[in-house]
Motif scaffolding. Structure first.
Motif, PDB file in Angstrom:
ATOM      1  N   SER A  69       0.847  -1.198   0.000  1.00  0.00           N
ATOM      2  CA  SER A  69       0.000   0.000   0.000  1.00  0.00           C
ATOM      3  C   SER A  69       0.874   1.236   0.000  1.00  0.00           C
ATOM      4  O   SER A  69       1.979   1.229   0.548  1.00  0.00           O
ATOM      5  N   CYS A  70       0.349   2.300  -0.593  1.00  0.00           N
ATOM      6  CA  CYS A  70       1.042   3.583  -0.608  1.00  0.00           C
ATOM      7  C   CYS A  70       0.024   4.666  -0.309  1.00  0.00           C
ATOM      8  O   CYS A  70      -0.921   4.856  -1.085  1.00  0.00           O
ATOM      9  N   ALA A  71       0.224   5.349   0.798  1.00  0.00           N
ATOM     10  CA  ALA A  71      -0.669   6.444   1.179  1.00  0.00           C
ATOM     11  C   ALA A  71      -0.051   7.759   0.743  1.00  0.00           C
ATOM     12  O   ALA A  71       1.075   8.074   1.140  1.00  0.00           O
ATOM     13  N   ALA A  72      -0.783   8.489  -0.065  1.00  0.00           N
ATOM     14  CA  ALA A  72      -0.310   9.776  -0.569  1.00  0.00           C
ATOM     15  C   ALA A  72      -1.015  10.908   0.148  1.00  0.00           C
ATOM     16  O   ALA A  72      -2.245  10.887   0.299  1.00  0.00           O
ATOM     17  N   SER A  73      -0.263  11.886   0.586  1.00  0.00           N
ATOM     18  CA  SER A  73      -0.856  13.061   1.232  1.00  0.00           C
ATOM     19  C   SER A  73      -0.367  14.320   0.542  1.00  0.00           C
ATOM     20  O   SER A  73       0.678  14.331  -0.088  1.00  0.00           O
ATOM     21  N   GLY A  74      -1.142  15.382   0.700  1.00  0.00           N
ATOM     22  CA  GLY A  74      -0.832  16.624   0.009  1.00  0.00           C
ATOM     23  C   GLY A  74      -2.073  17.073  -0.729  1.00  0.00           C
ATOM     24  O   GLY A  74      -2.901  16.253  -1.133  1.00  0.00           O
ATOM     25  N   ARG A  75      -2.169  18.352  -0.940  1.00  0.00           N
ATOM     26  CA  ARG A  75      -3.402  18.937  -1.486  1.00  0.00           C
ATOM     27  C   ARG A  75      -3.762  18.363  -2.843  1.00  0.00           C
ATOM     28  O   ARG A  75      -4.939  18.211  -3.172  1.00  0.00           O
ATOM     29  N   THR A  77      -0.870  -6.553  -9.857  1.00  0.00           N
ATOM     30  CA  THR A  77      -1.966  -5.651 -10.225  1.00  0.00           C
ATOM     31  C   THR A  77      -1.853  -4.366  -9.428  1.00  0.00           C
ATOM     32  O   THR A  77      -1.779  -4.408  -8.195  1.00  0.00           O
ATOM     33  N   ILE A  78      -1.842  -3.240 -10.138  1.00  0.00           N
ATOM     34  CA  ILE A  78      -1.818  -1.935  -9.478  1.00  0.00           C
ATOM     35  C   ILE A  78      -3.236  -1.376  -9.485  1.00  0.00           C
ATOM     36  O   ILE A  78      -3.973  -1.535 -10.470  1.00  0.00           O
ATOM     37  N   SER A  79      -3.620  -0.727  -8.399  1.00  0.00           N
ATOM     38  CA  SER A  79      -4.965  -0.149  -8.317  1.00  0.00           C
ATOM     39  C   SER A  79      -4.938   1.053  -7.383  1.00  0.00           C
ATOM     40  O   SER A  79      -3.986   1.246  -6.622  1.00  0.00           O
ATOM     41  N   ARG A  80      -6.024   1.831  -7.448  1.00  0.00           N
ATOM     42  CA  ARG A  80      -6.166   2.985  -6.557  1.00  0.00           C
ATOM     43  C   ARG A  80      -7.422   2.813  -5.719  1.00  0.00           C
ATOM     44  O   ARG A  80      -8.426   2.252  -6.175  1.00  0.00           O
ATOM     45  N   GLY A  81      -7.356   3.332  -4.496  1.00  0.00           N
ATOM     46  CA  GLY A  81      -8.523   3.313  -3.641  1.00  0.00           C
ATOM     47  C   GLY A  81      -9.588   4.299  -4.127  1.00  0.00           C
ATOM     48  O   GLY A  81      -9.332   5.127  -4.997  1.00  0.00           O
ATOM     49  N   ASN A  82     -10.754   4.217  -3.546  1.00  0.00           N
ATOM     50  CA  ASN A  82     -11.871   5.067  -3.973  1.00  0.00           C
ATOM     51  C   ASN A  82     -11.554   6.559  -3.828  1.00  0.00           C
ATOM     52  O   ASN A  82     -11.992   7.379  -4.636  1.00  0.00           O
ATOM     53  N   THR A 112      -4.731   6.547  -2.291  1.00  0.00           N
ATOM     54  CA  THR A 112      -4.049   5.328  -1.871  1.00  0.00           C
ATOM     55  C   THR A 112      -3.858   4.450  -3.095  1.00  0.00           C
ATOM     56  O   THR A 112      -4.782   4.284  -3.892  1.00  0.00           O
ATOM     57  N   VAL A 113      -2.667   3.914  -3.242  1.00  0.00           N
ATOM     58  CA  VAL A 113      -2.346   3.033  -4.357  1.00  0.00           C
ATOM     59  C   VAL A 113      -1.886   1.690  -3.808  1.00  0.00           C
ATOM     60  O   VAL A 113      -1.164   1.646  -2.801  1.00  0.00           O
ATOM     61  N   TYR A 114      -2.320   0.628  -4.463  1.00  0.00           N
ATOM     62  CA  TYR A 114      -1.991  -0.715  -4.025  1.00  0.00           C
ATOM     63  C   TYR A 114      -1.205  -1.446  -5.116  1.00  0.00           C
ATOM     64  O   TYR A 114      -1.363  -1.164  -6.302  1.00  0.00           O
ATOM     65  N   LEU A 115      -0.418  -2.388  -4.687  1.00  0.00           N
ATOM     66  CA  LEU A 115       0.245  -3.308  -5.608  1.00  0.00           C
ATOM     67  C   LEU A 115       0.013  -4.712  -5.077  1.00  0.00           C
ATOM     68  O   LEU A 115       0.616  -5.108  -4.083  1.00  0.00           O
ATOM     69  N   GLN A 116      -0.891  -5.428  -5.724  1.00  0.00           N
ATOM     70  CA  GLN A 116      -1.145  -6.812  -5.374  1.00  0.00           C
ATOM     71  C   GLN A 116      -0.156  -7.689  -6.131  1.00  0.00           C
ATOM     72  O   GLN A 116      -0.132  -7.659  -7.366  1.00  0.00           O
ATOM     73  N   MET A 117       0.633  -8.435  -5.390  1.00  0.00           N
ATOM     74  CA  MET A 117       1.679  -9.255  -5.999  1.00  0.00           C
ATOM     75  C   MET A 117       1.381 -10.722  -5.747  1.00  0.00           C
ATOM     76  O   MET A 117       1.350 -11.162  -4.587  1.00  0.00           O
ATOM     77  N   ASN A 118       1.112 -11.468  -6.809  1.00  0.00           N
ATOM     78  CA  ASN A 118       0.825 -12.892  -6.719  1.00  0.00           C
ATOM     79  C   ASN A 118       1.918 -13.693  -7.407  1.00  0.00           C
ATOM     80  O   ASN A 118       2.707 -13.157  -8.188  1.00  0.00           O
TER      81      ASN A 118
END
Length: 123
Positions: A21-27, A69-74, A78-84
């Motif tokens: 997971s990657c949490a991004a902050s900033g305006r 698989t890369i995806s973004r939260g609603n 937040t960006v995810y990287l699902q690694m299988n």
């Protein structure tokens, strides 16, 4: 300025899965394109996957296509990287990165980076 914080790394055996997971902050964080890179010991940092600000477009390195698989939260910050189907060669420090514009043909221009999270895959 966008700040990025990764989480979710760890150790798994070959064939296992992890979700970063990657949490991004900033305006303006939610308007940025995001990407994942990795760097193995003794090797240069390499592109893994990228995603547009809306999440509608994605790009993958050949080495991970069909497994990651890369995806973004609603909320899009937040960006995810699902690694299988992880392999020992996936072992690396994984970095989240952000850039103002998405470009599927160019993987430069990232101007914000996280601190990295270690992924270790054992055989």
């Amino acid at each position: 300025q966008v700040q990025l914080v990764e989480s979710g790394g760890g150790s798994v055996q070959t064939g296992g899965s992890l979700r970063l997971s990657c949490a991004a902050s900033g305006r303006t964080a939610s308007t940025y394109a995001m990407g994942w890179f990795r760097q193995a010991p003794g090797k240069e940092r390499e592109f893994v996957a990228g995603i547009s600000s809306t999440g509608g477009s994605t790009t993958y390195a050949d080495a991970v296509k069909g497994r990651f698989t890369i995806s973004r939260g609603n909320a899009k910050n937040t960006v995810y990287l699902q690694m299988n189907s992880l392999r020992p060669e996936d072992t690396a420090v994984y970095y989240c990165a952000a850039r103002p514009l998405y470009d599927s043909t160019y993987q430069g221009g990232y101007n914000a980076w996280g601190q990295g999270t270690q992924v270790t895959v054992s055989s």
